[in-house]
Scaffold this active site. Structure first.
Site, short mmCIF file in Angstrom:
data_model
loop_
_atom_site.label_atom_id
_atom_site.label_comp_id
_atom_site.label_asym_id
_atom_site.label_seq_id
_atom_site.Cartn_x
_atom_site.Cartn_y
_atom_site.Cartn_z
N HIS A 255 1.27 4.81 7.54
CA HIS A 255 1.33 5.24 6.14
C HIS A 255 1.81 6.68 6.04
CE1 HIS A 255 -1.55 1.85 5.94
NE2 HIS A 255 -0.96 1.62 4.78
N ASP B 238 -1.74 8.00 8.55
CA ASP B 238 -1.98 7.33 9.83
C ASP B 238 -0.62 6.83 10.27
OD1 ASP B 238 -1.48 4.72 8.69
OD2 ASP B 238 -3.54 4.70 7.96
N SER C 297 0.81 -1.22 0.00
CA SER C 297 0.00 0.00 0.00
C SER C 297 0.84 1.27 0.00
CB SER C 297 -0.92 0.00 1.22
OG SER C 297 -0.18 -0.01 2.43
#
Length: 424
Positions: free
Chosen positions: A329, A326, A40
């Site tokens: 990330h 967050d 991700s």
């Protein structure tokens, strides 16, 4: 010789003026022939599909999203796709390969095959898997997944014996026991086929311990037999423990061919997926960026264990991962490491990437590319330059040969001229 002395002098002067050219903690590339595998933190498609589009979710610079040089999937990893039903077909090709994935299978997920199993064994499997991937991608350009077709002549089907949480193992597949067998003391076989790739990474796994079923203990035994070459690969259970063991995997690099999977006891396993390796290349070390969670979640160091010189360079941040989107990330340290993908660099080494190829304050270890041939060692008063001796030795040999040739030619012409005078 004058040019050599001038180069030495100029290099020392540059060093004295403070041109350090230190190794930088980034991943980069020599040219445009590179590729990144990720999750991700480099999945541009995942960001595009979020609302709003917030690129702070990634550690990758969004300018690289349209480069066509990235294969990434949020929530996944190459190891996870290799073994489990949660699958993404990682596919990419390049001379210089970079990996920034792996955290989607860590101790945080606590996977084990059975309730009495061991996640430590699966961390060991992860390390062995990535060792094979990194070593082989240093000599192959292309990586993708392929399905492995197999033929089992019995009536039993594959069974989801090994699962935990949302993760269900499907590579290798377990073939259930035939209904007419009263226990697991039996021999059974299945044919499988590898075709279309130069080589393949396939799993060969056993339960290394005493497996209990209906008051009986079994020792696992699995083999792969290459019917074309006669080569056999096998594992037998060697541990006497009855709890705390799990599915030990070895990762074989196999050629195309017709194979036979053989079980002498317990359940038959047969590979269903393989890493497809294609297009041999000149040796080019891969680069691996540490893939870990914020400290609030437990991570592992298996990609670091797997990434060893000379086939692999490992890059890491010295601080905890703290994202801006967050906590997991958008970390500034890892964003800085990936920023090196925005430009070409001439030299790679164990210590880092060098931006210039002339002089450096640090001698590059396990170097690759066009690397500095001199390192300046600054004393308080006088810069002393230490050079790679090989170019100097070769230059000395060439100069020596040139002197010998000149002397021989002079002697030849002197003798020839004397002969002519004598004849006259």
């Amino acid at each position: 010789m004058f040019l050599l002395l001038r180069f030495v002098l100029v290099s020392c002067i540059i060093g004295s003026l403070g041109f350090d050219n230190p190794p930088t903690n980034v991943v980069s590339h020599l040219n445009g022939d590179w590729f990144l595998f990720g999750d991700s933190r480099s999945d541009c498609n995942h960001v595009v599909n979020t609302n709003p589009r917030n690129y702070s979710y990634m550690d990758l610079n969004p300018a690289l999203c349209d480069s066509g040089k990235i294969s990434s999937k949020a929530g996944n990893s190459i190891f996870r796709s290799f073994h489990f039903t949660d699958f993404y077909n990682y596919t990419g090709e390049g001379q210089q390969i970079i990996f920034y994935e792996g955290l989607n299978f860590t101790p945080y997920h606590a996977f084990k095959c059975t309730t009495s199993g061991s996640n430590d064994i699966w961390m060991q499997n992860k390390g062995l898997f990535y060792t094979q991937v990194y070593k082989n991608m240093a000599v192959y350009r292309s990586l993708t997944f392929v399905n492995v077709p197999y033929v089992y002549n019995g009536s039993a089907q594959s069974t989801a014996l090994c699962k935990s949480g949302s993760l269900v193992l499907n590579n290798p597949a377990y073939i259930a026991r035939e209904a007419n067998f009263g226990d697991y003391y039996y021999k059974v076989e299945a044919d499988f086929y590898l075709s279309g790739c130069d080589e393949y990474i396939v799993p060969l796994c056993i339960f290394n311990g005493k497996f209990l079923s209906n008051t009986k203990y079994y020792d696992d035994s699995q083999y792969y037999f290459n019917k074309d070459t006669g080569v056999i690969y096998g594992l037998n259970s060697t541990e006497t423990i009855t709890t705390g063991f799990d599915f030990n995997c070895h990762y074989l690099v196999l050629p195309s061919g017709n194979y036979l999977a053989i079980s002498n006891e317990l359940l038959l396993t047969v590979p269903t997926k393989a890493i497809c390796l294609n297009k041999r290349k000149d040796f080019t070390p891969v680069q691996v960026v540490d893939s870990r969670w914020n400290n609030a979640r437990q991570s592992d160091n298996m990609t670091a264990v797997a990434c060893q010189p000379p086939y692999c360079y490992f890059r890491n941040s010295t601080t905890n991962y703290v994202g801006v989107y967050d906590i997991n990330h958008g970390d500034a340290g890892f964003t800085s490491i990936l920023s090196g993908l925005l430009y070409d660099s001439p030299c790679f080494s164990q210590q880092g990437v060098f931006r210039y190829d002339n002089v450096s304050s640090v001698w590059p270890l396990y170097s690759y590319g066009r690397c500095p041939t001199a390192a300046d060692i600054n004393t308080p008063d006088v810069p002393i330059c230490v050079y790679d001796p090989l170019p100097l030795i070769l230059l000395g040999i060439l100069l020596g040969v040139a002197v010998i040739i000149i002397v021989v030619l002079l002697l030849y012409f002197m003798v020839d001229n004397g002969t002519r005078l004598h004849d006259a």
